[in-house]
Design a protein around this motif. Sequence first.
Motif, short mmCIF file in Angstrom:
data_model
loop_
_atom_site.label_atom_id
_atom_site.label_comp_id
_atom_site.label_asym_id
_atom_site.label_seq_id
_atom_site.Cartn_x
_atom_site.Cartn_y
_atom_site.Cartn_z
N ASN A 290 0.80 -1.24 0.00
CA ASN A 290 0.00 0.00 0.00
C ASN A 290 0.83 1.28 0.00
OD1 ASN A 290 -2.45 -1.50 0.06
ND2 ASN A 290 -2.18 -1.77 2.26
N HIS A 291 2.11 1.18 -0.22
CA HIS A 291 2.98 2.37 -0.27
C HIS A 291 2.55 3.27 -1.43
CE1 HIS A 291 6.63 4.80 -0.07
NE2 HIS A 291 6.78 4.60 -1.36
N VAL A 292 2.49 4.57 -1.17
CA VAL A 292 2.18 5.54 -2.22
C VAL A 292 3.46 5.77 -3.03
CG1 VAL A 292 1.49 7.90 -2.73
CG2 VAL A 292 0.37 6.64 -0.88
N VAL A 293 3.40 5.41 -4.30
CA VAL A 293 4.57 5.49 -5.19
C VAL A 293 4.73 6.90 -5.76
CG1 VAL A 293 5.58 4.58 -7.31
CG2 VAL A 293 4.41 3.04 -5.72
N GLY A 294 3.61 7.54 -6.10
CA GLY A 294 3.68 8.88 -6.66
C GLY A 294 2.40 9.23 -7.38
N PRO A 295 2.33 10.44 -7.95
CA PRO A 295 1.12 10.88 -8.63
C PRO A 295 0.85 10.06 -9.90
CG PRO A 295 2.85 12.53 -8.86
CD PRO A 295 3.37 11.47 -7.94
N ALA A 296 -0.41 9.71 -10.12
CA ALA A 296 -0.79 8.92 -11.30
C ALA A 296 -0.75 9.75 -12.58
CB ALA A 296 -2.18 8.33 -11.10
N THR A 297 -0.49 11.04 -12.45
CA THR A 297 -0.34 11.89 -13.63
C THR A 297 1.08 11.83 -14.18
OG1 THR A 297 0.15 13.75 -12.17
CG2 THR A 297 -2.14 13.50 -12.92
N ARG A 298 1.96 11.12 -13.47
CA ARG A 298 3.35 10.96 -13.89
C ARG A 298 3.68 9.47 -13.97
NH1 ARG A 298 6.31 15.53 -13.82
NH2 ARG A 298 8.22 14.34 -13.52
N SER A 299 4.85 9.13 -14.46
CA SER A 299 5.26 7.73 -14.54
C SER A 299 5.49 7.17 -13.14
CB SER A 299 6.55 7.60 -15.36
OG SER A 299 7.01 6.27 -15.34
N TYR A 300 4.95 5.99 -12.89
CA TYR A 300 5.17 5.32 -11.61
C TYR A 300 6.65 5.03 -11.38
CZ TYR A 300 5.65 1.08 -14.39
OH TYR A 300 6.07 0.15 -15.31
N LYS A 301 7.41 4.92 -12.46
CA LYS A 301 8.83 4.58 -12.35
C LYS A 301 9.62 5.65 -11.60
CE LYS A 301 8.77 1.76 -16.49
NZ LYS A 301 9.23 1.62 -17.87
N GLU A 302 9.12 6.89 -11.60
CA GLU A 302 9.80 7.97 -10.89
C GLU A 302 9.82 7.74 -9.38
OE1 GLU A 302 8.21 11.79 -12.01
OE2 GLU A 302 8.29 11.29 -14.14
N GLY A 303 8.89 6.95 -8.87
CA GLY A 303 8.83 6.68 -7.43
C GLY A 303 9.40 5.34 -7.03
N MET A 304 10.03 4.63 -7.95
CA MET A 304 10.57 3.30 -7.68
C MET A 304 12.07 3.34 -7.44
SD MET A 304 8.23 0.92 -8.01
CE MET A 304 6.50 1.21 -8.16
N LEU A 305 12.55 2.32 -6.75
CA LEU A 305 13.99 2.07 -6.72
C LEU A 305 14.34 1.40 -8.03
CD1 LEU A 305 14.43 0.63 -3.12
CD2 LEU A 305 14.95 2.94 -3.91
N VAL A 306 15.50 1.74 -8.60
CA VAL A 306 15.89 1.19 -9.89
C VAL A 306 17.25 0.50 -9.75
CG1 VAL A 306 16.33 1.69 -12.32
CG2 VAL A 306 14.70 3.08 -11.05
N HIS A 307 17.32 -0.71 -10.26
CA HIS A 307 18.59 -1.43 -10.32
C HIS A 307 18.96 -1.55 -11.79
CE1 HIS A 307 21.04 -5.33 -9.41
NE2 HIS A 307 21.80 -4.30 -9.68
N ASN A 308 20.07 -0.94 -12.17
CA ASN A 308 20.57 -0.98 -13.54
C ASN A 308 21.46 -2.22 -13.66
OD1 ASN A 308 21.43 -0.42 -16.12
ND2 ASN A 308 22.57 1.42 -15.57
N ARG A 309 20.88 -3.30 -14.18
CA ARG A 309 21.58 -4.58 -14.23
C ARG A 309 22.47 -4.70 -15.46
NH1 ARG A 309 19.13 -8.99 -11.25
NH2 ARG A 309 20.81 -10.20 -12.13
N ASP A 310 23.61 -5.34 -15.29
CA ASP A 310 24.44 -5.73 -16.41
C ASP A 310 23.71 -6.89 -17.10
OD1 ASP A 310 26.34 -6.99 -18.10
OD2 ASP A 310 28.00 -6.39 -16.80
N PRO A 311 23.40 -6.78 -18.39
CA PRO A 311 22.62 -7.84 -19.04
C PRO A 311 23.33 -9.19 -19.04
CG PRO A 311 23.46 -6.29 -20.66
CD PRO A 311 23.74 -5.71 -19.31
N ARG A 312 24.66 -9.18 -18.87
CA ARG A 312 25.39 -10.46 -18.84
C ARG A 312 25.11 -11.24 -17.57
NH1 ARG A 312 30.89 -7.42 -20.26
NH2 ARG A 312 29.99 -6.26 -18.54
N GLU A 313 24.59 -10.56 -16.52
CA GLU A 313 24.19 -11.27 -15.30
C GLU A 313 22.94 -12.11 -15.54
OE1 GLU A 313 23.53 -8.44 -12.19
OE2 GLU A 313 25.55 -7.63 -12.30
N ILE A 314 22.07 -11.62 -16.39
CA ILE A 314 20.81 -12.30 -16.69
C ILE A 314 20.99 -13.30 -17.83
CG2 ILE A 314 18.39 -11.95 -17.34
CD1 ILE A 314 19.17 -10.69 -14.64
N HIS A 315 21.76 -12.89 -18.84
CA HIS A 315 21.99 -13.72 -20.02
C HIS A 315 23.50 -13.97 -20.15
CE1 HIS A 315 17.87 -12.78 -21.12
NE2 HIS A 315 18.15 -11.50 -20.98
#
Length: 128
Positions: A20-45
């Motif tokens: 139920n955490h409020v991420v941010g305004p629905a008039t903007r991208s939800y991604k702005e309120g998220m934590l982001v992990h920039n993964r090296d694609p070689r870790e996944i593939h």
Amino acid sequence: MTEYLRIDLDKEQWECRVCNHVVGPATRSYKEGMLVHNRDPREIHPPIIDPEKYRFTFSPDPEWVRILEYYCPCCGTQVETEYAIPGHPPLHDMQPDLPALKAQWATREEVKEAVVGPAVTAGDGHGH
């Protein structure tokens, strides 16, 4: 809106469906309120062939692609994953029409649980 995101139409805000955490305004991208992990694609593939011997290993080149993982900053639930071009902004993947959603849901009851479709089992006639 998704398995892990909902919109509170009265407050016009994104919320995590898990905590139920409020991420941010629905008039903007939800991604702005998220934590982001920039993964090296070689870790996944990981490389299929030896990267010491070959330049092209069937693994994504991190100079050409990045994998962005988005997490709720409160409970840590992974909400989204995105393959992106390094240096480009994150994809703006949802822009809800809030007035239309409010009109649509004005006569409906709130859905408190995620809607789950029927289970598909091996004995239901599917032969694959």
